[in-house]
Design a protein around this motif. Structure first.
Motif, PDB file in Angstrom:
ATOM      1  N   PRO A 113       0.941  -1.035  -0.339  1.00  0.00           N
ATOM      2  CA  PRO A 113      -0.272   0.303   0.084  1.00  0.00           C
ATOM      3  C   PRO A 113       0.987   0.986   0.199  1.00  0.00           C
ATOM      4  N   GLY A 114       0.845   2.716  -0.995  1.00  0.00           N
ATOM      5  CA  GLY A 114       0.816   3.517  -0.738  1.00  0.00           C
ATOM      6  C   GLY A 114       2.010   3.711  -2.084  1.00  0.00           C
ATOM      7  N   THR A 115       2.213   2.491  -2.600  1.00  0.00           N
ATOM      8  CA  THR A 115       3.226   2.073  -3.557  1.00  0.00           C
ATOM      9  C   THR A 115       3.166   2.045  -4.668  1.00  0.00           C
ATOM     10  N   ILE A 116       2.845   2.091  -6.490  1.00  0.00           N
ATOM     11  CA  ILE A 116       2.597   1.878  -7.389  1.00  0.00           C
ATOM     12  C   ILE A 116       3.525   1.346  -8.499  1.00  0.00           C
ATOM     13  N   THR A 117       3.595   0.472  -8.864  1.00  0.00           N
ATOM     14  CA  THR A 117       5.274   0.774 -10.452  1.00  0.00           C
ATOM     15  C   THR A 117       4.168   1.113 -11.073  1.00  0.00           C
ATOM     16  N   VAL A 118       4.474   2.342 -11.492  1.00  0.00           N
ATOM     17  CA  VAL A 118       3.916   2.976 -13.004  1.00  0.00           C
ATOM     18  C   VAL A 118       4.523   2.283 -14.232  1.00  0.00           C
ATOM     19  N   SER A 119       5.690   1.873 -14.577  1.00  0.00           N
ATOM     20  CA  SER A 119       6.758   1.744 -15.317  1.00  0.00           C
ATOM     21  C   SER A 119       7.666   0.842 -15.278  1.00  0.00           C
ATOM     22  N   LEU A 120       7.992   0.008 -16.217  1.00  0.00           N
ATOM     23  CA  LEU A 120       8.987  -1.471 -15.933  1.00  0.00           C
ATOM     24  C   LEU A 120       9.855  -1.218 -17.403  1.00  0.00           C
ATOM     25  N   GLU A 124      14.615  -0.938 -15.420  1.00  0.00           N
ATOM     26  CA  GLU A 124      14.626   0.482 -14.883  1.00  0.00           C
ATOM     27  C   GLU A 124      13.216   0.648 -14.633  1.00  0.00           C
ATOM     28  N   TYR A 125      12.687   1.618 -13.066  1.00  0.00           N
ATOM     29  CA  TYR A 125      11.982   1.390 -12.327  1.00  0.00           C
ATOM     30  C   TYR A 125      10.601   2.875 -12.453  1.00  0.00           C
ATOM     31  N   THR A 126       9.779   2.616 -12.862  1.00  0.00           N
ATOM     32  CA  THR A 126       9.083   4.454 -12.042  1.00  0.00           C
ATOM     33  C   THR A 126       8.103   3.894 -11.050  1.00  0.00           C
ATOM     34  N   VAL A 127       8.076   4.331  -9.905  1.00  0.00           N
ATOM     35  CA  VAL A 127       7.197   4.367  -9.049  1.00  0.00           C
ATOM     36  C   VAL A 127       6.584   5.126  -8.495  1.00  0.00           C
ATOM     37  N   HIS A 128       5.249   5.277  -8.681  1.00  0.00           N
ATOM     38  CA  HIS A 128       4.213   6.468  -7.775  1.00  0.00           C
ATOM     39  C   HIS A 128       4.252   6.242  -6.332  1.00  0.00           C
ATOM     40  N   CYS A 129       4.847   6.904  -5.547  1.00  0.00           N
ATOM     41  CA  CYS A 129       4.166   6.790  -4.243  1.00  0.00           C
ATOM     42  C   CYS A 129       3.708   8.170  -2.988  1.00  0.00           C
ATOM     43  N   LEU A 130       2.816   7.122  -2.328  1.00  0.00           N
ATOM     44  CA  LEU A 130       1.648   7.631  -2.171  1.00  0.00           C
ATOM     45  C   LEU A 130       2.218   8.799  -0.958  1.00  0.00           C
ATOM     46  N   ASP A 131       3.815   9.359  -0.720  1.00  0.00           N
ATOM     47  CA  ASP A 131       3.534  10.195   0.172  1.00  0.00           C
ATOM     48  C   ASP A 131       5.635   9.988   0.272  1.00  0.00           C
TER      49      ASP A 131
END
Length: 155
Positions: A113-120, A124-131
């Motif tokens: 919870p609080g994180t979503i992998t946007v791109s892989l 290379e990862y792009t992750v959206h973090c809630l905070d």
């Protein structure tokens, strides 16, 4: 694999008797021998798979613990006095070699919870973090160490 063949035999028979177990051992042996001969499988691979089962269980237990900890953190954010969260997008690279391990890492990040992998893409990862607090140390997750162990055992 041998144990799986035997287990399937017992399940499909619906009962456990001495006769079913003896026939199950014989049939599982024949099918396992066929698998080793024609499907590029071996007893060494069987031993590695058994070792990986325990590492896999450790990975699942760690994932459940991390999900619980992240749940507590996110609930704390929701119930805090702060009115706004500060979402952040983080990019990082990993040294995981197999596509399966990289996909498992992406799924572990998204399940937490609080994180979503946007791109892989590749490694290379792009992750959206809630905070921003959830972004700290995201490139050094405990999942990576466990997945590295699983990768090293596959070789």
């Amino acid at each position: 694999m041998y144990a799986l063949y035997f287990l399937l035999w017992v399940i499909f028979n619906g009962q456990i008797t001495l006769e079913i177990c003896i026939f199950g051992i014989i049939i599982a042996t024949v099918i396992f021998a066929f698998t080793c001969k024609f499907m590029d499988y071996s007893i060494e691979k069987e031993k590695k798979n058994i070792g990986n089962i325990f590492r896999g269980i450790r990975y699942i237990v760690t994932l459940i613990i991390e999900i619980f900890k992240a749940n507590v953190t996110v609930v704390g954010m929701i119930l805090s006095e702060r009115e706004e969260v500060d979402p952040v997008i983080v990019d990082f690279e990993t040294d995981l070699k197999t596509p399966a391990a990289r996909a498992f890492l992406a799924n572990a990040i998204t399940l937490t919870p609080g994180t979503i992998t946007v791109s892989l893409e590749e490694n290379e990862y792009t992750v959206h973090c809630l905070d921003e607090s959830l972004a700290d140390g995201i490139d050094e997750l405990v999942f990576q160490d466990l997945l590295r162990e699983l990768e090293s055992e596959d070789k």
